[in-house]
Each structure stands twice: as structure tokens, then as C-alpha cells.
Design a protein around this motif. Sequence first.
Motif, PDB file in Angstrom:
ATOM      1  N   ASP A  53      -0.727  -5.804   3.538  1.00 48.34           N
ATOM      2  CA  ASP A  53      -0.277  -4.555   2.932  1.00 48.34           C
ATOM      3  C   ASP A  53      -0.418  -3.389   3.905  1.00 48.34           C
ATOM      4  OD1 ASP A  53       0.310  -5.857   0.564  1.00 48.34           O
ATOM      5  OD2 ASP A  53      -1.579  -5.315  -0.389  1.00 48.34           O
ATOM      6  N   VAL A  54      -1.525  -3.370   4.624  1.00 53.98           N
ATOM      7  CA  VAL A  54      -1.753  -2.307   5.599  1.00 53.98           C
ATOM      8  C   VAL A  54      -0.699  -2.394   6.702  1.00 53.98           C
ATOM      9  CG1 VAL A  54      -3.347  -1.392   7.322  1.00 53.98           C
ATOM     10  CG2 VAL A  54      -4.208  -2.116   5.094  1.00 53.98           C
ATOM     11  N   GLU A  55      -0.398  -3.600   7.144  1.00 53.52           N
ATOM     12  CA  GLU A  55       0.618  -3.778   8.187  1.00 53.52           C
ATOM     13  C   GLU A  55       1.962  -3.212   7.733  1.00 53.52           C
ATOM     14  OE1 GLU A  55       2.261  -7.315  11.067  1.00 53.52           O
ATOM     15  OE2 GLU A  55       1.806  -7.808   8.987  1.00 53.52           O
TER      16      GLU A  55
ATOM     17  N   CYS B 119       2.539  -0.970   5.467  1.00 50.58           N
ATOM     18  CA  CYS B 119       2.411   0.481   5.349  1.00 50.58           C
ATOM     19  C   CYS B 119       2.500   1.157   6.719  1.00 50.58           C
ATOM     20  CB  CYS B 119       1.084   0.813   4.674  1.00 50.58           C
ATOM     21  SG  CYS B 119       0.859   2.547   4.287  1.00 50.58           S
TER      22      CYS B 119
ATOM     23  N   THR C 194      -9.078   3.670   1.654  1.00 48.49           N
ATOM     24  CA  THR C 194      -8.841   3.828   3.082  1.00 48.49           C
ATOM     25  C   THR C 194      -8.362   2.500   3.657  1.00 48.49           C
ATOM     26  OG1 THR C 194     -11.099   3.218   3.661  1.00 48.49           O
ATOM     27  CG2 THR C 194     -10.668   5.572   3.256  1.00 48.49           C
ATOM     28  N   TRP C 195      -7.826   2.526   4.868  1.00 49.42           N
ATOM     29  CA  TRP C 195      -7.312   1.300   5.484  1.00 49.42           C
ATOM     30  C   TRP C 195      -8.417   0.273   5.666  1.00 49.42           C
ATOM     31  CZ3 TRP C 195      -3.912   3.796   9.829  1.00 49.42           C
ATOM     32  CH2 TRP C 195      -2.781   4.343   9.232  1.00 49.42           C
TER      33      TRP C 195
ATOM     34  N   ARG D 263      -6.475  -7.231   2.339  1.00 53.22           N
ATOM     35  CA  ARG D 263      -5.125  -6.712   2.148  1.00 53.22           C
ATOM     36  C   ARG D 263      -4.488  -6.306   3.476  1.00 53.22           C
ATOM     37  NH1 ARG D 263      -4.058  -5.511  -3.262  1.00 53.22           N
ATOM     38  NH2 ARG D 263      -1.948  -5.528  -2.443  1.00 53.22           N
TER      39      ARG D 263
ATOM     40  N   TRP E 210      -9.007  -1.498   2.456  1.00 57.15           N
ATOM     41  CA  TRP E 210      -7.950  -2.487   2.198  1.00 57.15           C
ATOM     42  C   TRP E 210      -8.198  -3.744   3.013  1.00 57.15           C
ATOM     43  CZ3 TRP E 210      -4.156  -3.002  -1.267  1.00 57.15           C
ATOM     44  CH2 TRP E 210      -3.851  -1.903  -2.059  1.00 57.15           C
ATOM     45  N   LEU E 211      -8.619  -3.567   4.268  1.00 57.96           N
ATOM     46  CA  LEU E 211      -8.888  -4.732   5.118  1.00 57.96           C
ATOM     47  C   LEU E 211     -10.047  -5.557   4.570  1.00 57.96           C
ATOM     48  CD1 LEU E 211      -8.468  -3.182   8.668  1.00 57.96           C
ATOM     49  CD2 LEU E 211      -6.894  -4.711   7.472  1.00 57.96           C
TER      50      LEU E 211
ATOM     51  N   VAL F 289       0.859  -1.175   0.000  1.00 59.85           N
ATOM     52  CA  VAL F 289       0.000   0.000   0.000  1.00 59.85           C
ATOM     53  C   VAL F 289       0.894   1.222   0.000  1.00 59.85           C
ATOM     54  CG1 VAL F 289      -1.726   1.290   1.262  1.00 59.85           C
ATOM     55  CG2 VAL F 289      -1.770  -1.172   1.335  1.00 59.85           C
TER      56      VAL F 289
END
Length: 143
Positions: free
Chosen positions: A21-23, A25, A9-10, A18, A13-14, A2
Motif C-alpha cells: 500500500d505504501v509503495e 501511495c 504514518t508510513w 502494508r 503501515w510497514l 493508503v
Amino acid sequence: MVGARSTLTWDEWLRRGRAADVEVCLIEFLAEEPDPVTRAAIAMALGHLGGARSVGPLLGLLTDREDLVAMEAAAALGLVGDRSAVTALVAALTRDDPNVRANVCQALAVLGGEQADRALADALADRDPFVRSVARQALARRP
């Protein structure tokens, strides 16, 4: 990965699966974030994501100079549930702020094990009544 320029938005993504990817980022943002309130919020977000990559950065936050950050890092480590954090959490019981120590007690209760149980028993003698109460409740929850 990400990127900072993503239009999603996060939470989007969740929902799309994803979380990894958020982790990544969030860990990248954390490395450069000067604001303690934002670092604390990132710590909690990492805890809720629960990824193994978060453990190292969260352990580093336990020694942050800002108590708010260390307090949230302790809570986040309990959420992640990685028992490798126990030794660092026990060491954090020496911090001056009772809120940090209380969150450490809660995390130790979740992670368990002999070292965690000994630390919780020791916390029953903490100088702060709030920490003693949390330690007592934490021990009561242990099997």
C-alpha cells in the motif's frame, strides 16, 4: 490503498505489513511531485520497499533533469535488485554529474551480469576520480 488522508504514518503501515500500500501511495505522489528533493526522497523510499511496481517509475527518474533525483533513483534501483534495470543504468553512465555515475556503478555491482560488468570496466576510465574509485570497488565486490 493508503490514502493521503490516512492517520497512520508510513512506518506504522510497514509494521502492519502494508508495504504494498505504501509503495502504491508513493508512486502516486511521485507522479505529481514538482519538488526534486521530495522526488529524490520518494525514490529512496521506493528502493527500500523493494517492490516490483517501483521499477518503472524509478527507471523514469534516471532521466530526471535534476541530478539529485537521478542519483537517488540509481541507488534505489540497486536496492530493488531487478536486473531489468541494467540497460537503463548503463545509459545513465553518460550523465554529467559524477555522483549519479557513482551511484550507477554501485547499482550495477549489485545487479551484476555481463553488461553490468562491461559498463563497470569502462567506468574505470571515467573522467572523474571518484567514479573511477567507485567502479574499482564495485568490480572488486563482484564474484
